[in-house]
Design a protein around this motif. Sequence first.
Motif, short mmCIF file in Angstrom:
data_model
loop_
_atom_site.label_atom_id
_atom_site.label_comp_id
_atom_site.label_asym_id
_atom_site.label_seq_id
_atom_site.Cartn_x
_atom_site.Cartn_y
_atom_site.Cartn_z
N LEU A 1 0.82 -1.23 0.00
CA LEU A 1 0.00 0.00 0.00
C LEU A 1 0.85 1.27 0.00
O LEU A 1 0.74 2.11 -0.90
CB LEU A 1 -0.93 0.00 1.22
N ALA A 2 1.70 1.40 1.00
CA ALA A 2 2.48 2.65 1.11
C ALA A 2 3.50 2.81 -0.01
O ALA A 2 3.60 3.88 -0.60
CB ALA A 2 3.14 2.72 2.48
N ARG B 1 3.34 1.88 -3.02
CA ARG B 1 2.66 2.26 -4.26
C ARG B 1 2.12 3.68 -4.18
O ARG B 1 2.22 4.44 -5.14
CB ARG B 1 1.52 1.29 -4.57
N HIS B 2 1.51 4.03 -3.06
CA HIS B 2 0.83 5.32 -3.03
C HIS B 2 1.67 6.44 -2.46
O HIS B 2 1.38 7.61 -2.70
CB HIS B 2 -0.49 5.20 -2.26
N ARG C 1 5.20 5.85 -4.82
CA ARG C 1 4.80 5.80 -6.23
C ARG C 1 5.61 4.81 -7.04
O ARG C 1 6.10 5.11 -8.12
CB ARG C 1 4.90 7.20 -6.87
N TRP C 2 5.75 3.63 -6.50
CA TRP C 2 6.42 2.57 -7.24
C TRP C 2 5.44 1.89 -8.16
O TRP C 2 4.25 1.80 -7.86
CB TRP C 2 6.96 1.50 -6.28
N PRO C 3 5.92 1.32 -9.26
CA PRO C 3 5.06 0.46 -10.06
C PRO C 3 4.62 -0.75 -9.23
O PRO C 3 5.32 -1.17 -8.32
CB PRO C 3 5.95 0.00 -11.22
N LYS C 4 3.48 -1.28 -9.61
CA LYS C 4 2.90 -2.38 -8.85
C LYS C 4 3.86 -3.57 -8.78
O LYS C 4 4.08 -4.16 -7.73
CB LYS C 4 1.60 -2.80 -9.52
#
Lengths: 391, 421, 259
Positions: free
Chosen positions: C119-120, C122-123, C126-129
């Motif tokens: 969660l953190a 990615r959001h 801002r890493w790719p999934k």
Amino acid sequence: MAVATPALAKRPPPWRNVRVRRWALQALFLLVVVAVVVWIYENLTDNLRAANQRTDFTFLRQQAGFAIPDPGFSSADTIFQAFLVGAKNTAKVAFLGILLATVLGVVIGVARLSTNWLVRRAAAIYVETLRNIPVLVIILFWYLGVLIRLRPLDEGSDILGLVNLSNRGLVLPWLDRTGGTAVFFAVLAVAAAAAVAAFLWRTRRFDRTGEPHRRVLWAGGILVVGLVVGFFASGMPFGLSLPERGEFATAGGFRLSPEYGALLIALTLYTASHIAEIVRGSILAVQKGQTEAANALGLTGFQRLRYVVLPQAFRISVPPMANQYLNLTKNSSLGIAIGYYELTRIYRISVAQAAPAPQATLVLMLFYLAFSLFIAGVTNLINRRLAIRGR
Amino acid sequence: MATRVDTIEPIPVPEPERPPTRRVPPQEWARENLFSTWWNSLLTVVFGAALAWALYKVTRFVFFDAQWQIVERNLRNFVVFHFPRGETWRVWAALFVVAGAVGLGAGAAATRREIEVEEGRAPAGGGRFLLVRRAVPLVLLVAVLLAFARSLEATLLVLAAAAVWLVFRLAGRRVPARHARWVAAIVFAALVAAYLTITAFGGVPWDRWGGLLLTVFLAVGGIALSFPLGVLLALGRRSTLPVVRWVCIVYIELIRGVPLITVLFMAAFALGFFLPATWDKPGLITRALVAFVAFTAAYVAEVVRGGLQSVPPGQIEAAQAVGLSPLRTTRLIVLPQALRAVIPGLVGQFISLFKDTSLVFIIGLTEILAVAEIATKQPDFLGQGLIVETLLFVSFIYWAGSYWMSRESQRLEARLGVGYR
Amino acid sequence: MTEATLTADATAARGTGEPMIVMEGVDKWFGDFQALKGVDLVVGKQEVVVVCGPSGSGKSTLIRCINRLEKHDKGRIVVDGIDLSDDVRNIQEIRREVGIVFQQFNLFPHMTVLENITLAPRHVRRWPKAKAREKAMELLERVQIPEQAGKYPGQLSGGQQQRVAIARALAMEPKIMLFDEPTSALDPEMIKEVLDAMVDLAESGMTMIVVTHEMGFARAVCDRIVFMADGEIVEVGPPEHFFENPQEERTKQFLSQIL
């Protein structure tokens, strides 16, 4: 030396045997219940016969003999059909009421947690006032005190010739089909498909690169563009049906009766006050540790609400919300007090028209049970989908 | 050990400092709570304007435009409706008895609570003027009623009743804790006595009650009678005997699935058909009471069930292990714990019932809501659109009653809170 | 004692000697109750510090002030050169650099283990999934529960949940890890698996502050022990010194109760 084995326990006498006792108790209980039911049934049939009324449910197939202001119903139709019209009207007020009460309730519930003192107080006053007055009083207030005291039709207010508000109800402009309607919807459908595609594309891009997706913005923008393009491409997609004032009624437009309006407004306001408390409670019920964990991970305020707090608050609120939806639907039966043609009013008229009261009441209850079961079923489904898995 | 410096010298105990003072000047308070961001400022302005406008409208209506004569002239109807004038003293007498009983109970409860706090079994709460603050909605209600009555006699009688309450409260405070159960019995007996004061010895049977008296009677009678029934239903629902369980489940769920008004209609129109033709048909108020009891019992049952579930299973196991019979286990171990947890929920049901009594208007009984409607049809007031005044008046009565009770129930809830007992 | 000696003290322990966390005269009140009284503490880069003391002594408050879960009322806190002020940007920046593990795990119950961890990153990062998942699986390997990735927290044992919580904090690639009594809510047989993960982390050179009563862990792993009582730091020292030769009366008393 062999230890003497104790003799096998003797079978206890039946009055001391636990299993026998259980059966006997249940049989006795059932006997009493059945006896009472039979007694009531005997009395019922006797009394109905003495009063020269039917003892079965065939009255449902009788001609109604009364009119309902509904285009699909004439007095030659059966009582059962009248009940169906009532059910439709109940559904009409319940559905819209649930929708509006949810929106209003969520807004007020969130307002109760606002950092703005004035907003918080205003929301609290709203909740504490509305919650503590009977819904029937609120219904009567809106009907007798507000809506039917509006000016009569001949001097009712016309707002720009678009909206007509009088003691005969609220008439809103409505849309008519024209030649361009089909084109408009075709363009709109294409735009919707494009919006979905854009939404998925943005999501995938976000997954791939981690860049902000702004997918709602993209999809919404495409829809708006579609609307505008469609509007001009089709020439004029809709004709406008405006309310025209006649001597006794309005023609054209879409008319909301004052009865419907009063019931809808009152149920919405009353239920919203309860929903607001649920919303507030659910948000507060999300454990403090969850907020802390989200903060510690560096989520922003919006992200914290969106990914951590609200999903959990929503789960907590589902059962009590369902309860409020049930209450709203059941409370719509109070429309009878102001003459809205929902189930209970249809029932009341039927009984006045010599439908046998016991059976008619039973039918009425069954209709409401169906509503309740439907709402309960839907929420159970949602609840099961959302249930947080544990060991 | 090496020469490394390993320890920080203990910091000298600082003189008792006060936390950085939080005495906020008004403009700072306003900035924090009203104008922290531009969005908040906008909200404040919009809401402030809307609230001020609403306040202006309401104040103007209540104090200048409203035609309160309709309430003034009908006050007696609102309170007792067609209660025979010659017998009005009975209502006053009953009020005195109730005031005394409630005072005694409240006094004894306060003492008991004090002891509990002293012995550390209950959290202290409240603060000064708690009693006064708690009574605000009720005092307001009485004040409004008296303002409309404009009668010295009534005012004096109410003051006398308040005095009786106070005297009995003081008496109740002196009751030793070991006699607490006698107090409960006395209060119950007094309530019965109050009822008999109105009905017995040539009094007025409840069939002829109306107005606020009827509202209170239906609410109190309804909850009192539905409580035992609800407890039985709840126990039945948790019974290990499948037949008993299923009968109770069906009853509870059927009732909870239908609106109250349908049950009232069942009682009003169909109850007569269920009884043998030879029996006297019960009056409309009795039927309404039956409907309220049948309806509320299902809800009480669910509240009580919640309480029963809150008793840990270990309690039942422990009771069985020391050899208590199932009946005794329920009576001595389960119910006392469950019912304590259930009190706030029951108050909630009582509030609902109090508000729901307004529904008898639809089946033609004259409790306060019906009076509000009937009054506007009197020749003196016909066609003047005074329904707003009368509805506002009954709204206030309902509001004061149920707001007061809901506040009390919140207090109770906090008091019965976790961690104690 | 001056700041210079404090820093020197940190240098002596392990690692490079740059101060990572500096607290100067930190006060914290809860209403009228003072939880921290002029706390001074410097933690060096790659140092492992254990904080112990009786309950209510302000241990948890101390570390919760470091990533602004509690707002300190007075004094200065500098984390990796960033001043912890009221500036939202600073707070956010510090929170990205500081991971915390709670006593009660505080996993998000409505998300799977994998979703909890990604969660953190990615959001916030801002890493790719795909990258976030890869990192998450790597961390789950490290805490030895890769097979639990698809489960929900409620389906795991306490020890497993706490290891997920460690992985979740590590996924943000923090420079500092805070542990707030990480083993206090666990059954005895699960404590070891969590401590193992922590030992592994300490050996990898992570800067750590650990509030714990696990004196075995303190003895074996940490560079310094901070003993707190009544919101004050009473004594600081390396474990051998602390256990064998405590200077303060309060420390001796505490040790006699728990050892």
